[in-house]
Design an enzyme around this catalytic site. Structure first.
Site, PDB file in Angstrom:
ATOM      1  N   GLY A 113      -8.315 -12.511   2.455  1.00 51.97           N
ATOM      2  CA  GLY A 113      -8.034 -13.465   3.130  1.00 51.97           C
ATOM      3  C   GLY A 113      -8.636 -14.597   3.808  1.00 51.97           C
ATOM      4  N   CYS A 143      -6.415  -8.120  -3.137  1.00 58.62           N
ATOM      5  CA  CYS A 143      -5.336  -7.165  -3.814  1.00 58.62           C
ATOM      6  C   CYS A 143      -4.897  -7.005  -5.401  1.00 58.62           C
ATOM      7  CB  CYS A 143      -3.484  -7.463  -3.167  1.00 58.62           C
ATOM      8  SG  CYS A 143      -3.058  -8.587  -3.813  1.00 58.62           S
ATOM      9  N   HIS A 219       7.583  -8.287  -7.346  1.00 62.08           N
ATOM     10  CA  HIS A 219       7.272  -7.574  -7.268  1.00 62.08           C
ATOM     11  C   HIS A 219       6.441  -7.051  -8.067  1.00 62.08           C
ATOM     12  CE1 HIS A 219      11.057  -6.498  -5.578  1.00 62.08           C
ATOM     13  NE2 HIS A 219      11.973  -6.844  -6.511  1.00 62.08           N
TER      14      HIS A 219
END
Lengths: 341, 341, 341, 341
Positions: A113, A143, A219
């Site tokens: 970030g 990610c 998820h």
């Protein structure tokens, strides 16, 4: 024993602490929260304070006293006790913290970030370990990019990758997030997605572009990749390479791995801490040829996927290992990755 | 040591096994799946087979052999080795299995999905333990009813409950479910909800009714309760009773417990197995008076909430304890409940 | 005036009726439901029966009488009065109905859910109008394929398309569906997606493959397309072609068209019947180059997108126009498409 | 003809304009947007500008010129031309605009988002029409409260209401909202909900409390009501009263009205403008007795439910009718409400 501090105790920070504890050649000095007794800190207390807690500021110390949560010191105290800091604060805070790290001459690893300028190098354990060796300030990729690079890098090493076009089907919030969300809508971002751009920073010889679409789920991101390789490979060749990678898990839809939620459930059923998964999954039945290109879909467990590469970054920054292969093998071993292989 | 078998290895069955293992006066003989290597069984294998696996039938044995998953015998073998069976098969199968349990003269505890006729008594560890003592076949209430009864029963014991009107805001699927779902819709069921009806079976002196609305989420049911008590109590009196209950967790929205997903995250961060929570949560700030009635909202973690009462049922059926208080205290102790109190 | 009957009065059937009514050279004889007073039929009644209702069977006639809903006859009655049938029954029923259509020597147009064998030709108004001219039984492609082909076909005509690799981000249910759904999960299908395969049936000179991922939303599929063209075109060339197409609407994220739900809202605000949209939308800011390939994202309003091509199919089957350009222009004119151009 | 202006052209503002146009004794002078060509305004343009558009400010006039969207003047121009303003600007803006309305001595009706202080009276067409007659500044209740009061008020008039306890299962965003959302979570608000408090402002003789839970859906709030009446009525008596109310639609789950999304679909299939519904729906099968109390569930179509009462407010403020019954009957007639009765 390398002394590690984790700064920022949110979704990523908690998991970084989990990962450091498992490294037999590292010691977790403690974690630093910002200033409030968040749910994560309350859980730490309820678990019996398995590690020490520091605070960016003591302005709310009475809140901790009320809850009988012991504070071991300030962020500045923590920094002085560590060899290296894993900074998982929210975007922008890391850049400020960097002044403190410099003041005490400590190395630090920032998360995706933060702005690129905060670091000397944009780092991935498998794709450019050498670039991080001995550096003071490293920055992980996000990610999605971290998990994606695992697959693209190993294809590149095996066959050579010329270009990729990706579609990121992004989960919009983590389980338990109440500060952001999307309801019954797909949201399209302007292209190219930053993940494709970031990948090119780490793998400059690959041409990458992509489109990102946000979806109202929690998820795991799913990415489809259309890859143009230097060789015209078939599905079996692709699988062979992926199956040999300790951070890639090849799964079959037919076995019940129908998507991101099935993988989340599986990780819980494995008894992993917090029900987390470190691996990028590849869905076997999605691998298809598009002319000489090859296409496949992967799953990115956004909460934990960056942990292994963050640990790798400590190894690189502190020259614990100068050889990348040796480094990632140790990280993997201590994290228990590849056990299913 | 009481020998326990778990039959059915889905969401509930896995958690029953987790719970039995923690009981120091019980031994888990094994678990029985139906006939396929599900994700749950694959996870058991990847974890190193911490307990034995049996199969309802061996018709797919070659699938297990391929995966190198050892089978310890058939369901019939398992039944013979046990003192009591926790049957968590899907609705209807338990009734069939009962023949087998009777054949070997074994006691069994059924879950809420089975028809009431399958059991001698509809059981709740706190509300009617006595009724279950020495019985052969007990049936638990469903997840919503079990968690709800905890709160109504302790109010009843403290103040006397005359009637309740509940609104169940039901999560429609568990995390990882692909066989059922609801998308951008609230679904209203005909009233009264079976949960209200079932509660009256366990607590026949209470008048109960309610409306159930399905919502497209996976992390816990929320129930609002309007309770008419024999006394006109205030919020503090209510809280005192709830806070003294080891299976009820009073939480504050202001602390970050904003709803079912926050509780799910918290349980994961506690490091609980599979990220589960056994407790019914009560949201402090929702407690309000409605004239002399009192109203409040609770959270039911549907995947694990019935585990404690299922363990209680073993204690009752086998007369491990004839006193209910003693029984639930042991269950709670071994499950680690009430640690935060 | 060509006499048209619509058989099947669900999501698609209702909209086919809406579309036929707007065609000045067609007459809607009536619609046929299966046998129950569904919500769609109750709405028709509440609107004052703007067109006649027939029933596949009269077994539940008393239900209609109770509601004072007039029935104009059976399905067989309807078929005899029509020149052509638009069959929008659920998958499999159309194949049975075909016997009836053949008995009375009537032409019929089937929707994408039917098996290919039911029809003489797999049809798309723009891509293969000629193939449908004079045929007895035509079958439309599914909503995704129909909307996708619009873009691929016009690129093909302008520049030549060699291959495409698509990622379908599929909405899993329509607004108001309670019989199917997905909750907090992305579901991955085995590749290649049938949409890519179907496209090759209509456009056999294009090589197509793709991956489909289901998402828990209701307001439109989003497809990303990576297209390899015979020419190396830039974004402006692509836009020029898309903007000239009356069934493609180029929209900008910056203007507020952030995804499928924004387009759904916009169609409602346009005052379109049922809040429907017939056009495939292209998101301007998603258009990027991938080497010599070009990539972009489109939106498919699944409830109404097939209506124009279904009307085209009537024109082809009945030789109302032998020239495809003339035919689609008339359909577009009567449907009010391209007004914004 | 009463001259009406609509200020604020979002979800509510658009629908207020739709509603005013249908009133034969009112004239829509125009609508005022804030300063940008939103999707709503682009849709107005694409529809051919059926009514005039004003702008709060002309700072972005060039954007409108580019799009060839004619502006009829400023907000100040609009105000001068009107007898009354329907202010549907976002919370807080109405209070500022009020200065302008006062400057020109115009009456105004504010929506539920504004603070109560902005108005002379908190208004509901059925429950307190008299209070609004001749007043300068009226404020509507929010969507939930407006729809809820319809049911409570008619029960009150028929049987007397003593107290209610409500559970609001709130949809968290409107279809097409990208600026707010919730993903796979239920969010609980501190009690009592403002809707219960607001109801008591309009109906001070009723004791009301309630709990609100946000759910990740877009198609209508569902409220369960536990009502203590002065009489012990049965379901049939309740239904009789509800069925006689032109703004309440009694629906059956068994007929397919399974929840908020079914009602949304039904309104679209009715061909209502924007697929809107004005009525509060009551689900027949949810009506149950709780001792002498009665419980039921209702649906609130949040986008349009306040339109009828907003029109009523014009009638009251301008003394178009001094009798409430006469006023609401006219509103209903022009809006086409109760046609199904």
């Amino acid at each position: 024993m390398i002394k590690v501090g984790v700064v920022g105790y949110g979704v990523i920070g908690q998991r970084l602490a989990d990962g450091v504890i498992l490294q037999e050649d590292m010691e977790l000095v403690g974690v630093a929260g910002n200033s409030k007794p968040t749910l994560a800190i309350r859980a730490l207390k309820e678990k019996g304070m398995p590690y020490n807690l520091y605070m960016a500021s003591f302005e709310n110390k009475e809140l901790f006293d009320e809850l009988d949560i012991p504070l071991s010191g300030t962020l500045e105290d923590l920094v002085q006790k560590c060899d290296v800091i894993l900074d998982a604060t929210r975007a922008g805070v890391g850049a400020k913290n960097k002044e403190l790290y410099k003041k005490y001459n400590k190395k630090a690893i920032f998360q995706g970030g933060e702005k690129n300028e905060v670091a000397d190098v944009f780092f991935h354990g498998y794709a450019n370990y050498d670039k991080g060796v001995g550096k003071d300030f490293l920055k992980l990729t996000s990610c999605n990019t971290t998990g994606l690079i695992r697959t693209v890098d190993c294809l590149d090493k095996a066959f050579g990758v010329e270009k990729i076009a990706i579609t990121i089907i992004r989960r919009v919030a983590d389980p338990g997030d109440y500060h952001r969300g999307l309801t019954n809508a797909l949201k399209v971002d302007p292209a190219p997605s930053h993940q494709a751009v970031d990948l090119m920073t780490i793998m400059p010889h690959v041409q990458a572009t992509g489109i990102l679409v946000h979806t109202p789920v929690t998820h795991g991101h799913i990415i489809t990749v259309v890859a143009s390789l230097k060789e015209d490979i078939n599905k079996e060749q692709l699988l062979e390479v992926f199956k040999a990678h300790p951070r890639i898990r090849v799964v079959k839809i037919a076995d019940g791995f129908q998507g991101n939620a099935a993988l989340f459930r599986y990780a819980r059923d494995l008894g992993n801490p917090r029900g987390d998964m470190y691996e990028t999954a590849v869905f076997d039945e999605t691998i298809v040829k598009s002319g000489t290109d090859i296409m496949f879909a992967i799953n990115i467990p956004q909460e934990a996927v960056v942990i292994p590469e963050s640990i790798d970054a400590i190894r690189a920054a502190l020259k614990m290992q100068v050889d990348g292969n040796e480094a990632v093998s140790l990280t993997n071993k201590y994290l228990g990755m590849g056990k299913w292989m």
